[in-house]
Enzyme design. Structure first.
Site, PDB file in Angstrom:
ATOM      1  N   LYS A  11    -101.673  -2.130-114.491  1.00 35.76           N
ATOM      2  CA  LYS A  11    -102.163  -2.894-113.480  1.00 35.76           C
ATOM      3  C   LYS A  11    -102.859  -4.272-113.754  1.00 35.76           C
ATOM      4  O   LYS A  11    -103.458  -4.455-114.706  1.00 35.76           O
ATOM      5  CB  LYS A  11    -103.065  -1.893-112.468  1.00 35.76           C
ATOM      6  CG  LYS A  11    -102.310  -0.697-112.124  1.00 35.76           C
ATOM      7  CD  LYS A  11    -103.204   0.104-111.250  1.00 35.76           C
ATOM      8  CE  LYS A  11    -102.452   1.348-110.539  1.00 35.76           C
ATOM      9  NZ  LYS A  11    -103.330   2.217-109.778  1.00 35.76           N
ATOM     10  N   TYR A  51     -96.664   1.280-102.124  1.00 30.45           N
ATOM     11  CA  TYR A  51     -97.745   1.979-101.939  1.00 30.45           C
ATOM     12  C   TYR A  51     -97.894   2.820-100.401  1.00 30.45           C
ATOM     13  O   TYR A  51     -98.767   3.059 -99.848  1.00 30.45           O
ATOM     14  CB  TYR A  51     -99.282   1.587-102.211  1.00 30.45           C
ATOM     15  CG  TYR A  51     -99.514   1.377-103.669  1.00 30.45           C
ATOM     16  CD1 TYR A  51     -99.299   2.558-104.276  1.00 30.45           C
ATOM     17  CD2 TYR A  51     -99.289   0.245-104.362  1.00 30.45           C
ATOM     18  CE1 TYR A  51     -99.841   2.748-105.716  1.00 30.45           C
ATOM     19  CE2 TYR A  51     -99.593   0.382-105.678  1.00 30.45           C
ATOM     20  CZ  TYR A  51    -100.137   1.402-106.369  1.00 30.45           C
ATOM     21  OH  TYR A  51    -100.309   1.394-107.696  1.00 30.45           O
ATOM     22  N   ASN A 114    -107.754   0.975-111.640  1.00 29.24           N
ATOM     23  CA  ASN A 114    -107.812   2.044-112.785  1.00 29.24           C
ATOM     24  C   ASN A 114    -106.634   1.740-113.851  1.00 29.24           C
ATOM     25  O   ASN A 114    -106.355   3.004-114.170  1.00 29.24           O
ATOM     26  CB  ASN A 114    -107.562   3.440-112.021  1.00 29.24           C
ATOM     27  CG  ASN A 114    -106.364   3.608-111.295  1.00 29.24           C
ATOM     28  OD1 ASN A 114    -105.813   2.788-111.049  1.00 29.24           O
ATOM     29  ND2 ASN A 114    -106.218   4.634-110.315  1.00 29.24           N
ATOM     30  N   HIS A 117    -100.510   2.878-113.585  1.00 28.41           N
ATOM     31  CA  HIS A 117     -99.838   3.814-112.657  1.00 28.41           C
ATOM     32  C   HIS A 117     -99.057   4.667-113.338  1.00 28.41           C
ATOM     33  O   HIS A 117     -98.316   4.293-114.267  1.00 28.41           O
ATOM     34  CB  HIS A 117     -99.108   2.884-111.623  1.00 28.41           C
ATOM     35  CG  HIS A 117     -98.091   3.697-110.767  1.00 28.41           C
ATOM     36  ND1 HIS A 117     -98.420   4.400-109.758  1.00 28.41           N
ATOM     37  CD2 HIS A 117     -96.634   4.001-110.909  1.00 28.41           C
ATOM     38  CE1 HIS A 117     -97.306   5.076-109.350  1.00 28.41           C
ATOM     39  NE2 HIS A 117     -96.302   4.826-109.844  1.00 28.41           N
ATOM     40  N   GLU A 128     -89.250   4.761-108.057  1.00 32.68           N
ATOM     41  CA  GLU A 128     -89.897   3.433-108.219  1.00 32.68           C
ATOM     42  C   GLU A 128     -89.362   2.773-109.516  1.00 32.68           C
ATOM     43  O   GLU A 128     -89.360   1.535-109.447  1.00 32.68           O
ATOM     44  CB  GLU A 128     -91.417   4.032-108.874  1.00 32.68           C
ATOM     45  CG  GLU A 128     -92.122   4.570-107.802  1.00 32.68           C
ATOM     46  CD  GLU A 128     -93.329   5.449-108.255  1.00 32.68           C
ATOM     47  OE1 GLU A 128     -94.086   6.089-107.269  1.00 32.68           O
ATOM     48  OE2 GLU A 128     -93.688   5.489-109.458  1.00 32.68           O
TER      49      GLU A 128
HETATM   50  N1  UDP Z   1    -106.998   4.429-104.954  1.00 25.92           N
HETATM   51  C1  UDP Z   1    -107.952   3.708-104.386  1.00 25.92           C
HETATM   52  N2  UDP Z   1    -109.152   4.581-103.740  1.00 25.92           N
HETATM   53  C2  UDP Z   1    -108.978   6.092-103.681  1.00 25.92           C
HETATM   54  C3  UDP Z   1    -107.799   6.594-104.191  1.00 25.92           C
HETATM   55  C4  UDP Z   1    -106.672   5.764-104.784  1.00 25.92           C
HETATM   56  O1  UDP Z   1    -108.225   2.722-104.570  1.00 25.92           O
HETATM   57  O2  UDP Z   1    -109.663   6.857-103.322  1.00 25.92           O
HETATM   58  C5  UDP Z   1    -105.893   3.640-105.622  1.00 25.92           C
HETATM   59  C6  UDP Z   1    -105.827   3.771-107.069  1.00 25.92           C
HETATM   60  O3  UDP Z   1    -105.637   2.557-107.528  1.00 25.92           O
HETATM   61  C7  UDP Z   1    -104.807   4.884-107.252  1.00 25.92           C
HETATM   62  C8  UDP Z   1    -103.711   4.389-106.344  1.00 25.92           C
HETATM   63  O4  UDP Z   1    -104.534   3.934-105.160  1.00 25.92           O
HETATM   64  O5  UDP Z   1    -104.284   4.716-108.525  1.00 25.92           O
HETATM   65  C9  UDP Z   1    -102.732   5.347-105.747  1.00 25.92           C
HETATM   66  O6  UDP Z   1    -103.535   6.756-105.448  1.00 25.92           O
HETATM   67  P1  UDP Z   1    -102.964   8.098-106.027  1.00 25.92           P
HETATM   68  O7  UDP Z   1    -104.088   8.937-105.106  1.00 25.92           O
HETATM   69  O8  UDP Z   1    -101.520   8.188-105.856  1.00 25.92           O
HETATM   70  O9  UDP Z   1    -103.475   8.010-107.502  1.00 25.92           O
HETATM   71  P2  UDP Z   1    -102.758   8.108-108.942  1.00 25.92           P
HETATM   72  O10 UDP Z   1    -101.593   8.719-108.329  1.00 25.92           O
HETATM   73  O11 UDP Z   1    -102.691   6.572-109.267  1.00 25.92           O
HETATM   74  O12 UDP Z   1    -103.776   8.693-109.760  1.00 25.92           O
HETATM   75 MG    MG Z   2    -100.104   8.449-107.045  1.00 28.57          MG
END
Ligand code: UDP
Ligand code: MG
Length: 139
Positions: A11, A51, A114, A117, A128
């Site tokens: 990212k 997303y 974070n 992905h 994806e």
């Molecule tokens: N995200 C965020 N706040 C939250 C949860 C998720 O900004 O409370 C963002 C973060 O970058 C995350 C992405 O949205 O990686 C997708 O969320 P997901 O729950 O799918 O998490 P992941 O699968 O990436 O661990």
């Molecule tokens: Mg996710």
């Protein structure tokens, strides 16, 4: 795409902070083989679509803004049990909750920014991967 594959993005924060090489090294050392890879930048439309499942969440706007704020590296990775093993390698969404030795523990800034992905299922890995790569770009 076969079920031993997953999809990842390094990212914008990871690229900005100079961690792309270190993260790719962790991925390769963990036994993943790169089957497609590119440095690119998402348009707002692409980030919104990618997303889409989070469209109703309060963080969606910020997430789209962040994911379009700079270049990303997109890649398709292959390994036995790729989806689950890659989720283990990247760690919890929030780096504060991520296990020691995971990519997010080492390199993520925050729950939003974070670093990386990882697809959450074989089905989404395929969707994806196809979203980002044409068939001639995939080994
Ligand atoms: N995200 C965020 N706040 C939250 C949860 C998720 O900004 O409370 C963002 C973060 O970058 C995350 C992405 O949205 O990686 C997708 O969320 P997901 O729950 O799918 O998490 P992941 O699968 O990436 O661990
Ligand atoms: Mg996710």
């Amino acid at each position: 795409m076969a079920t031993n594959r997953t999809f990842t993005m390094l990212k914008p924060d990871a690229i900005e902070n100079g961690y792309a090489g270190k993260i790719l090294d962790m991925i390769i050392q963990a036994g993943f083989e790169i089957k497609a890879m590119k440095l690119t930048r998402l348009t707002t439309e692409q980030a919104q679509k990618f997303y889409e499942v989070h469209a109703e969440r309060p963080f969606y706007g910020e997430l789209v803004e962040y994911m379009t704020s700079g270049p990303i590296v997109a890649a398709i990775l292959e390994k036995e049990n790729a989806v689950a093993d890659f989720r283990t390698l990247i760690g919890a969404t929030d780096p504060a909750e991520a296990a020691e030795g995971t990519i997010r523990k080492n390199y993520a800034e925050s729950k939003g920014r974070n670093a990386v992905h990882g697809s959450d299922s074989d089905e989404n890995a395929e969707i994806e991967g196809i979203f980002h790569f044409s068939s001639s770009e995939i080994l």
